[in-house]
Design an enzyme around this catalytic site. Structure first.
Site, PDB file in Angstrom:
ATOM      1  N   GLY A  51       0.141   1.441  -3.306  1.00  0.00           N
ATOM      2  CA  GLY A  51       0.050   0.782  -4.598  1.00  0.00           C
ATOM      3  C   GLY A  51       0.906   1.368  -5.695  1.00  0.00           C
ATOM      4  O   GLY A  51       0.843   0.902  -6.836  1.00  0.00           O
ATOM      5  N   SER A  52       1.725   2.365  -5.404  1.00  0.00           N
ATOM      6  CA  SER A  52       2.535   2.983  -6.459  1.00  0.00           C
ATOM      7  C   SER A  52       3.476   1.969  -7.091  1.00  0.00           C
ATOM      8  O   SER A  52       3.555   1.856  -8.326  1.00  0.00           O
ATOM      9  CB  SER A  52       3.316   4.175  -5.905  1.00  0.00           C
ATOM     10  OG  SER A  52       4.146   3.776  -4.831  1.00  0.00           O
TER      11      SER A  52
ATOM     12  N   ALA B 169       0.838  -1.207   0.000  1.00  0.00           N
ATOM     13  CA  ALA B 169       0.000   0.000   0.000  1.00  0.00           C
ATOM     14  C   ALA B 169       0.873   1.257   0.000  1.00  0.00           C
ATOM     15  O   ALA B 169       1.955   1.244   0.580  1.00  0.00           O
ATOM     16  CB  ALA B 169      -0.925  -0.009   1.217  1.00  0.00           C
TER      17      ALA B 169
ATOM     18  N   ASP C 230       1.205  -9.905   8.238  1.00  0.00           N
ATOM     19  CA  ASP C 230       2.542  -9.479   8.630  1.00  0.00           C
ATOM     20  C   ASP C 230       3.501 -10.106   7.616  1.00  0.00           C
ATOM     21  O   ASP C 230       3.469 -11.317   7.380  1.00  0.00           O
ATOM     22  CB  ASP C 230       2.843  -9.992  10.046  1.00  0.00           C
ATOM     23  CG  ASP C 230       4.175  -9.495  10.584  1.00  0.00           C
ATOM     24  OD1 ASP C 230       5.163  -9.499   9.817  1.00  0.00           O
ATOM     25  OD2 ASP C 230       4.245  -9.140  11.770  1.00  0.00           O
TER      26      ASP C 230
ATOM     27  N   GLU D 104      -0.285  -6.306   2.220  1.00  0.00           N
ATOM     28  CA  GLU D 104      -0.309  -5.119   3.079  1.00  0.00           C
ATOM     29  C   GLU D 104      -0.762  -5.532   4.470  1.00  0.00           C
ATOM     30  O   GLU D 104      -1.806  -6.161   4.626  1.00  0.00           O
ATOM     31  CB  GLU D 104      -1.227  -4.051   2.496  1.00  0.00           C
ATOM     32  CG  GLU D 104      -1.406  -2.830   3.376  1.00  0.00           C
ATOM     33  CD  GLU D 104      -0.087  -2.183   3.800  1.00  0.00           C
ATOM     34  OE1 GLU D 104       0.038  -1.842   4.992  1.00  0.00           O
ATOM     35  OE2 GLU D 104       0.813  -2.041   2.949  1.00  0.00           O
TER      36      GLU D 104
ATOM     37  N   CYS E  85      12.695   4.484   2.514  1.00  0.00           N
ATOM     38  CA  CYS E  85      12.747   5.939   2.319  1.00  0.00           C
ATOM     39  C   CYS E  85      13.389   6.574   3.543  1.00  0.00           C
ATOM     40  O   CYS E  85      12.931   7.597   4.047  1.00  0.00           O
ATOM     41  CB  CYS E  85      11.360   6.511   2.044  1.00  0.00           C
ATOM     42  SG  CYS E  85      10.117   6.085   3.283  1.00  0.00           S
TER      43      CYS E  85
END
Length: 476
Positions: free
Chosen positions: A130-131, A128, A177, A150, A248
């Site tokens: 979803g990109s 999620a 998980d 997810e 990130c």
């Protein structure tokens, strides 16, 4: 801009220790205080890049290519009247608003062009919104099967909405998980993306509060979870398969050290694949291990980390006891499948794709990718393939995803809306096209792009847009 962003002193000290000598802390802080350049990715399941470039020119959108993604562009557009997310092109699934650096992990996973056709079975561990899932589906051209997992149940709905909007039909969604896959589906996948949950140090340019709860202790705690996730993903990878690990965030504890944990755990079964040739100037962010550790000032994007690993030998996987209950779907008989296929082509001009099979559950008809079948009964899926029809006394009632995932503009089986009618459609309202009437379901289009499925009721088209896709304001 976010000029008042405050960094914890301990974070700045940690960054100073790991920042390459070629980079400077003042540039790092200045980059973090600049707003992100907006970027989009063309969804080639719906439109070619060339056709999108023509469309963008007509819309007066200024595009600059993202060097690590052939379908990615930084975009400058006037959003004073309509945000990009509310444009007709976005709602039709022609593009996805995606941060440029987040396109890099999927590009790395699919960078071996001679291997891409063999990616029959792919896993996205933390999918999620979803990109990256939709990016992978487009590179797979909707072939094979893409398991999109997810952990957060509420985010699965967002994931499914984006998959639906982008016309993805080869996805199977799970809600677990990510640490379960090594035991439940050992050596199952040709390729795996683990875009791991992280402390988000690289996202401060779009979220000034990203560092609000940051602490060295939280970084260590998250890294422990990441190590569990990468072990499980590796166990679920086929021998010879490819795993991309990304975050990130910037700390080495959540990046390099997680990859080395896997290497130290499994030894020669793990190798690191250098990413120096992924795109021009990749060397600017390359580590000595061949990873990409991207500080935000290097490419003027979010801070990011990408590593590519390969599996060379089988490893021990956890023993699990499976109690899944009876599988609620049955494969459609040849006769039923032929009947459905004939009626679908006759009523809407749609031909069912190859490498997929019809399955029945109660009165519902679903289309599953063939590559999914070997996993049925091995793990519980929350949603598989696409729902194409509901049966009723007179035949089949076609569903929304028949249009978004299988249909293209067809003058014989569609109706073209004007701008005002298209606005009404997306707001969930029925449409009365001028001087038109018909019978049965009809593909609804705007600007020759499929936007949904309606049903004629006299001279009115009954709106078939799913509730979660209905919009209420600020439309194109």
């Amino acid at each position: 801009m976010h000029p008042n962003i405050q960094f914890p002193q301990s974070f700045l000290e940690a960054m100073a220790k790991i920042m390459p000598d070629t980079l400077h802390m003042d540039d790092f802080i200045a980059a973090c205080q600049r707003p992100l350049r907006k970027s989009i990715r063309v969804n080639t399941l719906k439109i070619s890049v060339d056709d999108f470039l023509k469309l963008a020119h007509n819309k007066q959108w200024q595009l600059s290519p993202v060097p690590w993604c052939e379908t990615g562009f930084w975009i400058e557009a006037d959003e004073t009247l309509v945000p990009l997310g509310n444009t007709a092109e976005h709602m039709a699934g022609l593009f996805y608003i995606q941060e440029a650096s987040s396109m890099m992990p999927v590009s790395a996973l699919f960078s071996d062009t001679n291997e891409t056709p063999s990616y029959r079975c792919v896993l996205d561990v933390a999918a999620a919104p979803g990109s990256k899932t939709t990016q992978m589906a487009s590179l797979m051209d909707n072939e094979g099967v893409l398991v999109a997992n997810e952990f957060s149940a509420s985010r699965v709905k967002v994931l499914h909405a984006n998959i639906e909007r982008c016309g993805v039909r080869n996805a199977a969604l799970t809600n677990f998980d990510g640490r379960i896959f090594g035991g439940w589906l050992p050596e199952q996948f040709d390729a795996i993306l683990l875009d791991a949950p992280c402390s988000g140090e690289g996202t401060i340019r779009k979220d000034p509060d990203a560092m609000k709860n940051w602490s060295p202790e939280s970084v260590i705690s998250i890294a422990d979870t990441q190590k569990d996730l990468i072990e499980s993903a590796f166990q679920s990878l086929k021998v010879g398969g490819t795993l991309v690990y990304s975050t990130c965030t910037l700390s080495q504890e959540e990046n390099q050290q997680v990859c080395w944990h896997l290497k130290n755990t499994y030894g020669d079964a793990v190798s690191f694949e250098p990413l120096n040739d992924l795109f021009p100037e990749a060397n600017k962010a390359l580590t000595e291990d061949g990873f990409l550790h991207i500080f935000p000032q290097v490419y003027d994007c979010e801070g990011f980390f990408v590593a590519k690993l390969r599996k060379h030998a089988a490893v021990t996987t956890p023993e699990v006891k499976k109690r899944l209950g009876k599988f609620p779907f049955a494969k459609a008989t040849k006769k039923v499948s032929q009947d459905i296929a004939q009626q679908l082509e006759s009523s809407l001009g749609i031909v069912l794709p190859e490498h997929s099979t019809l399955w029945i559950r109660d009165n519902d008809v679903w289309l599953f990718p063939d590559a999914l079948e070997e996993m049925l009964g091995e793990v519980r899926f929350s949603r598989m393939g696409i729902k194409i029809a509901e049966t009723h006394k007179k035949g089949y009632r076609w569903q929304h995803q028949v249009a978004t995932a299988l249909a293209s503009w067809n003058i014989d089986h569609s109706v073209e809306l004007n701008t005002e009618q298209a606005r009404e459609w997306y707001m969930g309202r029925d449409i009365r096209p001028d001087d038109l009437s018909g019978k049965g379901e009809v593909i609804v289009c705007y600007d020759k792009n499929v936007i949904g499925l309606g049903k004629w009721v006299g001279n009115r088209i009954k709106n078939g847009l799913p509730r979660e896709l209905v919009r209420d304001k600020n439309l194109f």
